[in-house]
Design an enzyme around this catalytic site. Structure first.
Site, PDB file in Angstrom:
ATOM      1  N   HIS A  75     -72.884 -46.382  53.675  1.00 48.86           N
ATOM      2  CA  HIS A  75     -73.544 -46.210  54.967  1.00 48.86           C
ATOM      3  C   HIS A  75     -74.908 -46.892  54.901  1.00 48.86           C
ATOM      4  O   HIS A  75     -75.704 -46.631  53.995  1.00 48.86           O
ATOM      5  CB  HIS A  75     -73.723 -44.724  55.266  1.00 48.86           C
ATOM      6  N   GLY A 100     -80.609 -44.683  54.362  1.00 50.61           N
ATOM      7  CA  GLY A 100     -81.382 -43.549  54.874  1.00 50.61           C
ATOM      8  C   GLY A 100     -80.510 -42.671  55.746  1.00 50.61           C
ATOM      9  O   GLY A 100     -79.399 -43.036  56.108  1.00 50.61           O
ATOM     10  N   SER A 129     -78.914 -40.651  58.908  1.00 50.05           N
ATOM     11  CA  SER A 129     -78.580 -41.072  60.270  1.00 50.05           C
ATOM     12  C   SER A 129     -79.717 -40.730  61.227  1.00 50.05           C
ATOM     13  O   SER A 129     -80.321 -39.655  61.136  1.00 50.05           O
ATOM     14  CB  SER A 129     -77.294 -40.379  60.731  1.00 50.05           C
ATOM     15  N   GLY A 130     -80.033 -41.663  62.128  1.00 53.33           N
ATOM     16  CA  GLY A 130     -81.065 -41.435  63.127  1.00 53.33           C
ATOM     17  C   GLY A 130     -82.472 -41.704  62.665  1.00 53.33           C
ATOM     18  O   GLY A 130     -83.428 -41.499  63.429  1.00 53.33           O
ATOM     19  N   GLY A 154     -83.782 -44.630  61.958  1.00 50.96           N
ATOM     20  CA  GLY A 154     -84.326 -45.874  62.530  1.00 50.96           C
ATOM     21  C   GLY A 154     -83.848 -47.145  61.867  1.00 50.96           C
ATOM     22  O   GLY A 154     -84.468 -48.206  62.032  1.00 50.96           O
ATOM     23  N   LYS A 155     -82.742 -47.099  61.143  1.00 51.18           N
ATOM     24  CA  LYS A 155     -82.242 -48.308  60.449  1.00 51.18           C
ATOM     25  C   LYS A 155     -81.824 -49.377  61.445  1.00 51.18           C
ATOM     26  O   LYS A 155     -82.222 -50.552  61.327  1.00 51.18           O
ATOM     27  CB  LYS A 155     -81.063 -47.937  59.536  1.00 51.18           C
ATOM     28  N   SER A 156     -81.024 -49.005  62.434  1.00 48.92           N
ATOM     29  CA  SER A 156     -80.524 -49.995  63.397  1.00 48.92           C
ATOM     30  C   SER A 156     -81.646 -50.532  64.272  1.00 48.92           C
ATOM     31  O   SER A 156     -81.681 -51.731  64.594  1.00 48.92           O
ATOM     32  CB  SER A 156     -79.425 -49.373  64.268  1.00 48.92           C
ATOM     33  N   ASP A 207     -74.185 -49.880  60.059  1.00 49.31           N
ATOM     34  CA  ASP A 207     -73.547 -48.591  59.873  1.00 49.31           C
ATOM     35  C   ASP A 207     -72.690 -48.512  58.616  1.00 49.31           C
ATOM     36  O   ASP A 207     -72.870 -47.638  57.784  1.00 49.31           O
ATOM     37  CB  ASP A 207     -72.698 -48.203  61.097  1.00 49.31           C
ATOM     38  N   GLU A 259     -74.672 -50.203  66.835  1.00 46.27           N
ATOM     39  CA  GLU A 259     -74.785 -49.011  67.674  1.00 46.27           C
ATOM     40  C   GLU A 259     -76.249 -48.615  67.814  1.00 46.27           C
ATOM     41  O   GLU A 259     -76.957 -48.458  66.820  1.00 46.27           O
ATOM     42  CB  GLU A 259     -74.009 -47.844  67.054  1.00 46.27           C
ATOM     43  N   ARG A 267     -98.535 -46.336  45.587  1.00 43.44           N
ATOM     44  CA  ARG A 267     -99.460 -47.182  46.343  1.00 43.44           C
ATOM     45  C   ARG A 267     -99.720 -48.523  45.674  1.00 43.44           C
ATOM     46  O   ARG A 267    -100.375 -49.383  46.241  1.00 43.44           O
ATOM     47  CB  ARG A 267    -100.776 -46.432  46.581  1.00 43.44           C
TER      48      ARG A 267
END
Length: 314
Positions: free
Chosen positions: A146, A161, A163-164, A166-168, A185, A210, A251
């Site tokens: 995924h 990461g 789902s939701g 912000g990858k797409s 996806d 998507e 950092r």
């Protein structure tokens, strides 16, 4: 997050015939169902000489000039006996290189044992190199992960990461900035060599993405064919994670982290996500920094050396 590796992979012989423009000398019944399952090939010099201890009938067997000259020096009866002993073990396929015309006995035994007999005009070594390279791709161990795979400044970056997170959306911003999408996806990852992973999208979702609230979009039609790519090497993994207040994040970036994919260690970066961070720009910087490291320049190490020199001063 990983699906299991496919236990067995195969490629149709007819696909290789088309790929390498092979001439068919003898086509047995059911040629369409002949599948190649081994990425290795053999030159049958030892089997023709009578050594069969490690004979593997599942490999493609290629007859070149050396084998042809050896058979030419045999008497007709010796040649017939050697070819019969070799071909009765039913190798999955026999290919003659350099346009070498097979002996009549080869055609006779190919018909008797139902062995595909093919021919190429390419030199033996060149053909072997090309067909092994092709088989390594077709038969490579593969898993599905995924994530989103993009090409940024020539670097293949796998974004992972929850789902939701912000990858797409990040991938869309990168595409708008001139970079390319490989998969959204679900990413099929193949180990094509001991050092190389190649990612692609499953065919059914290739070039699609998507976006929550909008739905499925066709990247190729919206942004053009230059915005997509069929495959790409995976050279860096960037994992998006929610920003946690109070957590100490790296950092300097002196220590390189890795993630194991199919036994290959790929450099990995964890990027905390919170409102206001421009993730697309961060991805671009990560890609350029990755290229710099490959060229032998590590910014974090150089900066650390300067700090050490300052502290050493009296």
């Amino acid at each position: 997050m990983d699906n299991n590796c496919k236990s067995t992979k195969s490629v149709a012989l007819t696909k290789l015939i088309k790929e390498f423009n092979l001439s068919i000398i003898y086509e047995p019944p059911g040629l369409d169902s002949v599948m190649i399952t081994r990425p290795e090939v053999n030159r049958p010099g030892l089997p023709l000489a009578g050594f069969f201890d490690y004979f593997d009938p599942e490999r493609i067997h290629i007859i070149g000039r050396v084998e042809a000259i050896y058979l030419a020096k045999c008497t007709p009866q010796e040649r017939r006996d050697k070819l019969h002993e070799f071909m009765k073990r039913k190798p999955v396929c026999i290919i003659t290189a350099r346009n070498i015309g097979p002996y009549p006995e080869m055609i006779e035994f190919a018909e008797e044992f139902k062995i595909p007999l093919l021919k190429t005009s390419v030199s033996t070594n060149s053909f072997i190199s090309s067909v092994i390279s092709s088989l390594n791709v077709h038969l490579a161990p593969t898993i599905t992960r995924h994530g989103v795979l993009v090409e940024v400044y020539g670097e293949g970056i796998l974004i992972t990461g929850d789902s939701g997170i912000g990858k797409s959306e990040t991938a869309i911003e990168l595409i708008k900035r001139g970079h390319r999408l490989i998969a959204d996806d679900a990413v099929e990852i193949s180990k094509v060599s001991e050092k190389t992973l190649v990612g692609r999208a499953p065919e059914i979702i290739r070039h699609y993405m998507e976006l929550r609230g909008i739905g499925i979009i066709d990247i190729r039609r919206i942004f053009g064919v230059g915005a997509v790519k069929e495959t790409e090497k995976i050279q860096l993994v960037i994992n998006f994670e929610p920003w946690i207040e109070g957590k100490i994040y790296d950092r300097l970036g002196i220590e390189t982290e890795y993630v194991d994919i199919l036994g290959i260690k790929v450099p990995s970066i964890n990027v905390p996500v919170r409102p206001g961070r421009n993730l697309a720009v961060i991805m671009e910087i990560a890609a350029m920094n990755s290229r710099l490291k490959k060229m032998g320049y590590n910014t974090a190490e150089e900066f650390n050396k300067k700090l050490e020199e300052i502290y050493k001063q009296p």
